[in-house]
Motif scaffolding. Structure first.
Motif, mmCIF file in Angstrom:
data_model
loop_
_atom_site.group_PDB
_atom_site.id
_atom_site.type_symbol
_atom_site.label_atom_id
_atom_site.label_comp_id
_atom_site.label_asym_id
_atom_site.label_seq_id
_atom_site.Cartn_x
_atom_site.Cartn_y
_atom_site.Cartn_z
ATOM 1 N N ALA A 1 25.999 10.268 47.770
ATOM 2 C CA ALA A 1 26.239 8.876 47.362
ATOM 3 C C ALA A 1 25.254 7.964 48.090
ATOM 4 O O ALA A 1 25.105 8.045 49.301
ATOM 5 C CB ALA A 1 27.664 8.470 47.676
ATOM 6 N N SER A 2 24.572 7.127 47.320
ATOM 7 C CA SER A 2 23.641 6.169 47.911
ATOM 8 C C SER A 2 23.924 4.748 47.440
ATOM 9 O O SER A 2 23.314 3.800 47.917
ATOM 10 C CB SER A 2 22.199 6.549 47.567
ATOM 11 N N ILE A 3 24.851 4.595 46.512
ATOM 12 C CA ILE A 3 25.250 3.289 45.986
ATOM 13 C C ILE A 3 26.718 3.077 46.350
ATOM 14 O O ILE A 3 27.567 3.902 46.044
ATOM 15 C CB ILE A 3 25.102 3.229 44.436
ATOM 16 N N TYR A 4 26.983 1.957 47.012
ATOM 17 C CA TYR A 4 28.345 1.653 47.418
ATOM 18 C C TYR A 4 28.781 0.367 46.741
ATOM 19 O O TYR A 4 28.161 -0.674 46.913
ATOM 20 C CB TYR A 4 28.434 1.520 48.939
ATOM 21 N N VAL A 5 29.853 0.459 45.957
ATOM 22 C CA VAL A 5 30.331 -0.687 45.186
ATOM 23 C C VAL A 5 31.762 -0.983 45.622
ATOM 24 O O VAL A 5 32.594 -0.077 45.702
ATOM 25 C CB VAL A 5 30.298 -0.381 43.665
ATOM 26 N N PHE B 1 22.341 8.753 39.920
ATOM 27 C CA PHE B 1 22.510 9.222 38.534
ATOM 28 C C PHE B 1 23.785 8.658 37.899
ATOM 29 O O PHE B 1 23.762 8.143 36.794
ATOM 30 C CB PHE B 1 22.545 10.749 38.483
ATOM 31 N N CYS B 2 24.886 8.746 38.623
ATOM 32 C CA CYS B 2 26.163 8.255 38.081
ATOM 33 C C CYS B 2 26.191 6.726 37.990
ATOM 34 O O CYS B 2 26.750 6.174 37.043
ATOM 35 C CB CYS B 2 27.321 8.766 38.922
ATOM 36 N N ALA B 3 25.576 6.043 38.953
ATOM 37 C CA ALA B 3 25.513 4.582 38.903
ATOM 38 C C ALA B 3 24.732 4.135 37.676
ATOM 39 O O ALA B 3 25.112 3.180 36.993
ATOM 40 C CB ALA B 3 24.882 4.031 40.174
ATOM 41 N N THR B 4 23.659 4.850 37.350
ATOM 42 C CA THR B 4 22.881 4.535 36.149
ATOM 43 C C THR B 4 23.696 4.836 34.896
ATOM 44 O O THR B 4 23.732 4.040 33.961
ATOM 45 C CB THR B 4 21.562 5.337 36.129
ATOM 46 N N LYS B 5 24.376 5.965 34.900
ATOM 47 C CA LYS B 5 25.205 6.361 33.749
ATOM 48 C C LYS B 5 26.320 5.351 33.489
ATOM 49 O O LYS B 5 26.642 5.050 32.341
ATOM 50 C CB LYS B 5 25.796 7.757 34.007
ATOM 51 N N LEU B 6 26.864 4.785 34.543
ATOM 52 C CA LEU B 6 27.943 3.800 34.415
ATOM 53 C C LEU B 6 27.437 2.385 34.158
ATOM 54 O O LEU B 6 28.213 1.455 34.025
ATOM 55 C CB LEU B 6 28.811 3.815 35.679
ATOM 56 N N GLY B 7 26.113 2.216 34.115
ATOM 57 C CA GLY B 7 25.540 0.910 33.812
ATOM 58 C C GLY B 7 25.411 -0.007 35.014
ATOM 59 O O GLY B 7 25.196 -1.203 34.851
ATOM 60 N N LEU C 1 23.107 0.460 37.425
ATOM 61 C CA LEU C 1 21.677 0.391 37.744
ATOM 62 C C LEU C 1 20.891 0.442 36.449
ATOM 63 O O LEU C 1 21.283 1.124 35.506
ATOM 64 C CB LEU C 1 21.247 1.584 38.613
ATOM 65 N N ALA C 2 19.786 -0.246 36.424
ATOM 66 C CA ALA C 2 18.898 -0.191 35.257
ATOM 67 C C ALA C 2 18.117 1.109 35.315
ATOM 68 O O ALA C 2 17.770 1.601 36.378
ATOM 69 C CB ALA C 2 17.955 -1.380 35.262
ATOM 70 N N GLU C 3 17.857 1.677 34.151
ATOM 71 C CA GLU C 3 17.034 2.875 34.099
ATOM 72 C C GLU C 3 15.610 2.505 34.464
ATOM 73 O O GLU C 3 15.159 1.392 34.226
ATOM 74 C CB GLU C 3 17.098 3.506 32.707
ATOM 75 N N LYS C 4 14.869 3.438 35.008
ATOM 76 C CA LYS C 4 13.534 3.175 35.528
ATOM 77 C C LYS C 4 12.469 3.255 34.446
ATOM 78 O O LYS C 4 11.455 3.903 34.605
ATOM 79 C CB LYS C 4 13.219 4.153 36.651
#
Length: 81
Positions: free
Chosen positions: A11-15, A31-37, A39-42
């Protein structure tokens, strides 16, 4: 700490979600943060090489002296005349 969603990646994103019941912390991998919307895709990311080549290959626009005399008149409120 592993991702709360996939339990595979670090885990590198903490919400912190604030609800009526209190705070809920989510620990997610990228990966999961991007999948859940979250983070913006690169897709629009460019390398430092692209950035520097864009700066050094930039040619400044030339301005004509006649363009400097074509300023628009300032807008004036009719109630202040």
């Amino acid at each position: 700490m592993l991702c709360d969603e996939c339990h595979k990646h670090e885990a590198s994103i903490y919400v912190t979600e604030i609800t009526s019941q209190g705070q809920i912390e989510h620990h997610l991998c990228e990966f999961c943060a991007t999948k859940l919307g979250l983070l913006a895709e690169k897709q629009n990311v460019f390398s430092i090489n692209d950035f520097l080549s864009g700066i050094f290959n930039h040619e400044p626009k030339t301005t004509k002296h006649s363009d400097t005399n074509n300023f628009k008149k300032p807008l004036i409120c009719p109630s202040h005349n």
